[in-house]
Design a protein around this motif. Structure first.
Motif, PDB file in Angstrom:
ATOM      1  N   LYS A  26     -15.385  18.817  37.556  1.00 51.93           N
ATOM      2  CA  LYS A  26     -13.961  18.961  37.218  1.00 51.93           C
ATOM      3  C   LYS A  26     -13.363  17.644  36.737  1.00 51.93           C
ATOM      4  CE  LYS A  26     -12.950  22.608  40.526  1.00 51.93           C
ATOM      5  NZ  LYS A  26     -14.069  22.478  41.470  1.00 51.93           N
ATOM      6  N   PRO A  27     -12.258  17.757  35.979  1.00 54.39           N
ATOM      7  CA  PRO A  27     -11.546  16.535  35.623  1.00 54.39           C
ATOM      8  C   PRO A  27     -11.288  15.709  36.887  1.00 54.39           C
ATOM      9  CG  PRO A  27     -10.560  18.418  34.537  1.00 54.39           C
ATOM     10  CD  PRO A  27     -11.631  18.946  35.434  1.00 54.39           C
ATOM     11  N   HIS A  28     -11.297  14.440  36.766  1.00 56.94           N
ATOM     12  CA  HIS A  28     -11.125  13.462  37.849  1.00 56.94           C
ATOM     13  C   HIS A  28     -12.376  13.332  38.706  1.00 56.94           C
ATOM     14  CE1 HIS A  28      -7.070  13.586  36.515  1.00 56.94           C
ATOM     15  NE2 HIS A  28      -6.897  14.817  36.945  1.00 56.94           N
ATOM     16  N   GLU A  29     -13.289  14.319  38.634  1.00 60.83           N
ATOM     17  CA  GLU A  29     -14.524  14.181  39.411  1.00 60.83           C
ATOM     18  C   GLU A  29     -15.608  13.524  38.573  1.00 60.83           C
ATOM     19  OE1 GLU A  29     -14.452  18.135  42.286  1.00 60.83           O
ATOM     20  OE2 GLU A  29     -15.594  18.198  40.445  1.00 60.83           O
ATOM     21  N   VAL A  30     -15.620  13.869  37.282  1.00 62.29           N
ATOM     22  CA  VAL A  30     -16.792  13.476  36.508  1.00 62.29           C
ATOM     23  C   VAL A  30     -16.773  11.982  36.172  1.00 62.29           C
ATOM     24  CG1 VAL A  30     -15.909  14.083  34.201  1.00 62.29           C
ATOM     25  CG2 VAL A  30     -18.324  14.259  34.677  1.00 62.29           C
ATOM     26  N   GLU A  31     -15.586  11.420  36.010  1.00 63.34           N
ATOM     27  CA  GLU A  31     -15.514   9.977  35.725  1.00 63.34           C
ATOM     28  C   GLU A  31     -16.156   9.209  36.883  1.00 63.34           C
ATOM     29  OE1 GLU A  31     -11.620   8.655  34.586  1.00 63.34           O
ATOM     30  OE2 GLU A  31     -12.091   6.553  34.968  1.00 63.34           O
ATOM     31  N   ASN A  32     -15.742   9.620  38.087  1.00 70.76           N
ATOM     32  CA  ASN A  32     -16.279   9.002  39.293  1.00 70.76           C
ATOM     33  C   ASN A  32     -17.782   9.227  39.412  1.00 70.76           C
ATOM     34  OD1 ASN A  32     -15.735   7.657  41.675  1.00 70.76           O
ATOM     35  ND2 ASN A  32     -15.682   9.576  42.843  1.00 70.76           N
ATOM     36  N   ALA A  33     -18.205  10.485  39.163  1.00 71.26           N
ATOM     37  CA  ALA A  33     -19.627  10.827  39.323  1.00 71.26           C
ATOM     38  C   ALA A  33     -20.499  10.002  38.381  1.00 71.26           C
ATOM     39  CB  ALA A  33     -19.831  12.318  39.056  1.00 71.26           C
ATOM     40  N   VAL A  34     -20.062   9.866  37.134  1.00 72.41           N
ATOM     41  CA  VAL A  34     -20.881   9.122  36.163  1.00 72.41           C
ATOM     42  C   VAL A  34     -20.938   7.644  36.557  1.00 72.41           C
ATOM     43  CG1 VAL A  34     -20.956   8.339  33.747  1.00 72.41           C
ATOM     44  CG2 VAL A  34     -20.539  10.753  34.270  1.00 72.41           C
ATOM     45  N   GLU A  35     -19.799   7.103  36.999  1.00 71.27           N
ATOM     46  CA  GLU A  35     -19.808   5.689  37.395  1.00 71.27           C
ATOM     47  C   GLU A  35     -20.757   5.470  38.585  1.00 71.27           C
ATOM     48  OE1 GLU A  35     -16.001   4.000  38.423  1.00 71.27           O
ATOM     49  OE2 GLU A  35     -16.936   2.059  38.906  1.00 71.27           O
ATOM     50  N   HIS A  44     -29.873   8.520  32.515  1.00 71.60           N
ATOM     51  CA  HIS A  44     -29.917   9.704  31.642  1.00 71.60           C
ATOM     52  C   HIS A  44     -28.721  10.581  32.013  1.00 71.60           C
ATOM     53  CE1 HIS A  44     -32.572  13.586  30.745  1.00 71.60           C
ATOM     54  NE2 HIS A  44     -31.380  13.665  30.212  1.00 71.60           N
ATOM     55  N   LEU A  45     -27.837  10.828  31.032  1.00 71.13           N
ATOM     56  CA  LEU A  45     -26.637  11.633  31.264  1.00 71.13           C
ATOM     57  C   LEU A  45     -26.686  12.855  30.369  1.00 71.13           C
ATOM     58  CD1 LEU A  45     -24.017   8.715  31.142  1.00 71.13           C
ATOM     59  CD2 LEU A  45     -25.105   9.704  33.183  1.00 71.13           C
ATOM     60  N   ASP A  46     -26.419  14.027  30.952  1.00 70.17           N
ATOM     61  CA  ASP A  46     -26.452  15.271  30.184  1.00 70.17           C
ATOM     62  C   ASP A  46     -25.024  15.777  29.980  1.00 70.17           C
ATOM     63  OD1 ASP A  46     -28.110  17.509  29.047  1.00 70.17           O
ATOM     64  OD2 ASP A  46     -26.725  18.581  30.346  1.00 70.17           O
ATOM     65  N   LEU A  47     -24.583  15.801  28.729  1.00 72.12           N
ATOM     66  CA  LEU A  47     -23.192  16.088  28.399  1.00 72.12           C
ATOM     67  C   LEU A  47     -23.122  17.221  27.387  1.00 72.12           C
ATOM     68  CD1 LEU A  47     -22.276  12.361  27.639  1.00 72.12           C
ATOM     69  CD2 LEU A  47     -22.324  13.462  29.882  1.00 72.12           C
ATOM     70  N   ALA A  48     -21.915  17.732  27.148  1.00 70.62           N
ATOM     71  CA  ALA A  48     -21.730  18.734  26.093  1.00 70.62           C
ATOM     72  C   ALA A  48     -20.254  18.848  25.769  1.00 70.62           C
ATOM     73  CB  ALA A  48     -22.258  20.097  26.532  1.00 70.62           C
ATOM     74  N   MET A  49     -19.969  19.171  24.508  1.00 67.54           N
ATOM     75  CA  MET A  49     -18.589  19.404  24.072  1.00 67.54           C
ATOM     76  C   MET A  49     -17.917  20.484  24.931  1.00 67.54           C
ATOM     77  SD  MET A  49     -16.152  18.815  21.924  1.00 67.54           S
ATOM     78  CE  MET A  49     -16.708  17.931  20.461  1.00 67.54           C
ATOM     79  N   ILE A  50     -18.660  21.569  25.238  1.00 64.08           N
ATOM     80  CA  ILE A  50     -18.046  22.694  25.943  1.00 64.08           C
ATOM     81  C   ILE A  50     -17.765  22.360  27.418  1.00 64.08           C
ATOM     82  CG2 ILE A  50     -20.251  23.808  26.577  1.00 64.08           C
ATOM     83  CD1 ILE A  50     -16.954  25.598  25.603  1.00 64.08           C
ATOM     84  N   ASN A  53     -15.240  17.584  29.240  1.00 61.97           N
ATOM     85  CA  ASN A  53     -14.998  16.408  30.087  1.00 61.97           C
ATOM     86  C   ASN A  53     -15.592  15.135  29.476  1.00 61.97           C
ATOM     87  OD1 ASN A  53     -17.730  16.761  30.576  1.00 61.97           O
ATOM     88  ND2 ASN A  53     -17.473  17.575  32.638  1.00 61.97           N
ATOM     89  N   GLN A  54     -15.919  15.205  28.165  1.00 57.31           N
ATOM     90  CA  GLN A  54     -16.575  14.028  27.567  1.00 57.31           C
ATOM     91  C   GLN A  54     -15.630  12.826  27.465  1.00 57.31           C
ATOM     92  OE1 GLN A  54     -20.288  15.487  25.012  1.00 57.31           O
ATOM     93  NE2 GLN A  54     -18.432  15.779  23.873  1.00 57.31           N
ATOM     94  N   ASP A  55     -14.305  13.091  27.364  1.00 58.47           N
ATOM     95  CA  ASP A  55     -13.397  11.945  27.305  1.00 58.47           C
ATOM     96  C   ASP A  55     -13.423  11.176  28.631  1.00 58.47           C
ATOM     97  OD1 ASP A  55     -12.325  14.221  28.447  1.00 58.47           O
ATOM     98  OD2 ASP A  55     -10.279  13.828  27.782  1.00 58.47           O
ATOM     99  N   GLU A  56     -13.547  11.936  29.746  1.00 55.45           N
ATOM    100  CA  GLU A  56     -13.651  11.268  31.051  1.00 55.45           C
ATOM    101  C   GLU A  56     -14.964  10.538  31.219  1.00 55.45           C
ATOM    102  OE1 GLU A  56     -12.776  12.521  34.899  1.00 55.45           O
ATOM    103  OE2 GLU A  56     -11.378  14.023  34.187  1.00 55.45           O
ATOM    104  N   VAL A  57     -16.025  11.153  30.701  1.00 60.86           N
ATOM    105  CA  VAL A  57     -17.315  10.467  30.740  1.00 60.86           C
ATOM    106  C   VAL A  57     -17.178   9.164  29.957  1.00 60.86           C
ATOM    107  CG1 VAL A  57     -19.742  10.576  30.044  1.00 60.86           C
ATOM    108  CG2 VAL A  57     -18.626  12.616  30.995  1.00 60.86           C
ATOM    109  N   GLY A  58     -16.464   9.228  28.839  1.00 64.64           N
ATOM    110  CA  GLY A  58     -16.236   8.033  28.028  1.00 64.64           C
ATOM    111  C   GLY A  58     -15.524   6.944  28.829  1.00 64.64           C
ATOM    112  N   ARG A  59     -14.552   7.355  29.658  1.00 69.38           N
ATOM    113  CA  ARG A  59     -13.846   6.349  30.476  1.00 69.38           C
ATOM    114  C   ARG A  59     -14.803   5.706  31.475  1.00 69.38           C
ATOM    115  NH1 ARG A  59      -9.411   9.892  30.089  1.00 69.38           N
ATOM    116  NH2 ARG A  59      -9.467  10.681  32.221  1.00 69.38           N
ATOM    117  N   ALA A  60     -15.688   6.532  32.053  1.00 67.92           N
ATOM    118  CA  ALA A  60     -16.672   5.983  32.990  1.00 67.92           C
ATOM    119  C   ALA A  60     -17.617   5.023  32.258  1.00 67.92           C
ATOM    120  CB  ALA A  60     -17.472   7.123  33.626  1.00 67.92           C
TER     121      ALA A  60
END
Ligand SMILES: NC(=O)c1ccc[n+]([C@@H]2O[C@H](COP(=O)([O-])OP(=O)(O)OC[C@H]3O[C@@H](n4cnc5c(N)ncnc54)[C@H](OP(=O)(O)O)[C@@H]3O)[C@@H](O)[C@H]2O)c1
Length: 322
Positions: A26-35, A44-50, A53-60
């Motif tokens: 969820k938003p606010h979870e994924v930034e933390n999780a990736v960091e 290795h990070l597995d992402l997708a447009m659908i 949450n890629q903008d949050e991954v970008g912040r991480a």
């Protein structure tokens, strides 16, 4: 226990065997999780447009690149969404993904599904004829989309043997990776053998038995728990090890710090333990991710036969390969 193992792709690039999944983070979870993941050794990070949450991954990524890890030491996968299968939409969607992530290249770009949706400005458009179904775009073939992908570092996802054979026969270009659902209830032995023969790397998604509410997770099977107890490991570590034993990469998803850390710690299965875990799939064929069965306010049915599963026999549409 060990961590940090790599496998080699047909391009000679190295893919870290264990990656972090991000679907339904969820938003606010994924930034933390990736960091947390990157600080604890995931590369290795597995992402997708659908996954939206890629903008949050970008912040991480901004928090850890380059202070914790150099960009070139990360392996970042993303996926072309179904609404951009028409050739003219492929590269613009890749560029949008790069913008969301704040990076200038991906290590791997996958065709997410062998299914096209109309390009309406929405990721998912509801069918006008049937409000319980998504709208499909039956015009572009898999080969049309594949030809537009060929200039990029490419693979596919949710492709079966006949889909892969079809795009390779028509273009001479084999995907580097197929990302598929794989776990003891869906070992996909034929597809695994086919990919091995054609030097296609497999990445196993939903290795713990999925992220969908209401289903018994494979971590809760008694056989998995018994092997875990015997090895002093967690059931999730046993399931990741089951995929590692089979030689592919595995992308468990978690947003919880202790699980992100423990899922990355590898344990090794003996042949006997591997066979015990494999046995839970006998006569229990289960594919969690079959879009014709989607039926929630957010996920409507896709009326198309992708995998030839029993549930897909009633589908009105077939995949257009060529
Ligand atoms: N290509 C595709 O079409 C496709 C489809 C599905 C998935 N994927 C990718 O594959 C990734 C993994 O698949 P998935 O998300 O379906 O499922 P999964 O990784 O098999 O399972 C995730 C679920 O297991 C829980 N979990 C994580 N670690 C655990 C542990 N140590 N013990 C017990 N439970 C644990 C997670 O909850 P917490 O987060 O609360 O820990 C979450 O509910 C996705 O995130 C996505 O990146 C790709």
């Amino acid at each position: 226990m060990s961590d940090g193992k790599y496998l080699t792709l047909s391009t000679n690039a190295k893919i870290p065997q264990i990656g972090l999944g991000t679907w339904l983070s969820k938003p606010h979870e994924v930034e933390n999780a990736v960091e947390i993941a990157v600080r604890n050794g995931y590369r290795h990070l597995d992402l997708a447009m659908i996954y939206k949450n890629q903008d949050e991954v970008g912040r991480a990524l901004k928090k850890v690149v380059p202070s914790v890890v150099k960009r070139e030491d990360l392996f970042i996968t993303s996926k072309l969404w179904n609404c951009s299968h028409r050739p003219e939409h492929v590269e613009p969607e890749l560029n949008e993904t790069l913008k969301q992530l704040g990076i200038d290249y991906l290590d791997l770009y996958l065709v997410h599904w062998p299914v096209a949706f109309p390009h309406t400005g929405q990721l998912i458009t509801i069918s006008e004829e049937n409000p319980n179904e998504v709208a499909l775009d039956l015009e572009p073939s898999l080969v049309d989309t594949w030809k537009a992908m060929i200039a990029l570092p490419i693979g596919v996802s949710n492709f079966s043997i006949k889909h892969i054979q079809g795009i390779a026969d028509a273009t001479g270009v084999w995907p580097v990776v197929d990302q598929i659902e794989a776990h003891p209830l869906l070992p996909q032995d034929d597809l695994v053998a086919f990919c091995k023969e054609h030097n296609i790397h497999l990445t196993a998604y939903s290795p713990l038995g999925n992220n969908l509410a209401g289903k018994l997770k494979i971590v809760d099977y008694p056989e998995v728990q018994a092997v875990a107890t015997k090895l002093g490991a967690t059931p999730a570590q046993v399931l990741v090890a089951w995929g590692v034993y089979r030689g592919y990469s595995v992308i468990p998803k978690s947003v919880q710090e202790s699980r992100i850390k423990s899922n990355f710690q590898q344990v090794t299965l003996s042949k006997e333990d591997y066979d015990t875990i494999s046995s839970i799939g006998h006569n229990k064929h289960t594919r969690f991710n079959t879009p014709i069965t989607y039926n929630t306010p957010n996920d409507k049915k896709w009326d198309i036969n992708i995998f030839d599963e029993e549930a897909e026999k009633s589908a009105t549409h077939q995949i257009k390969i060529i």
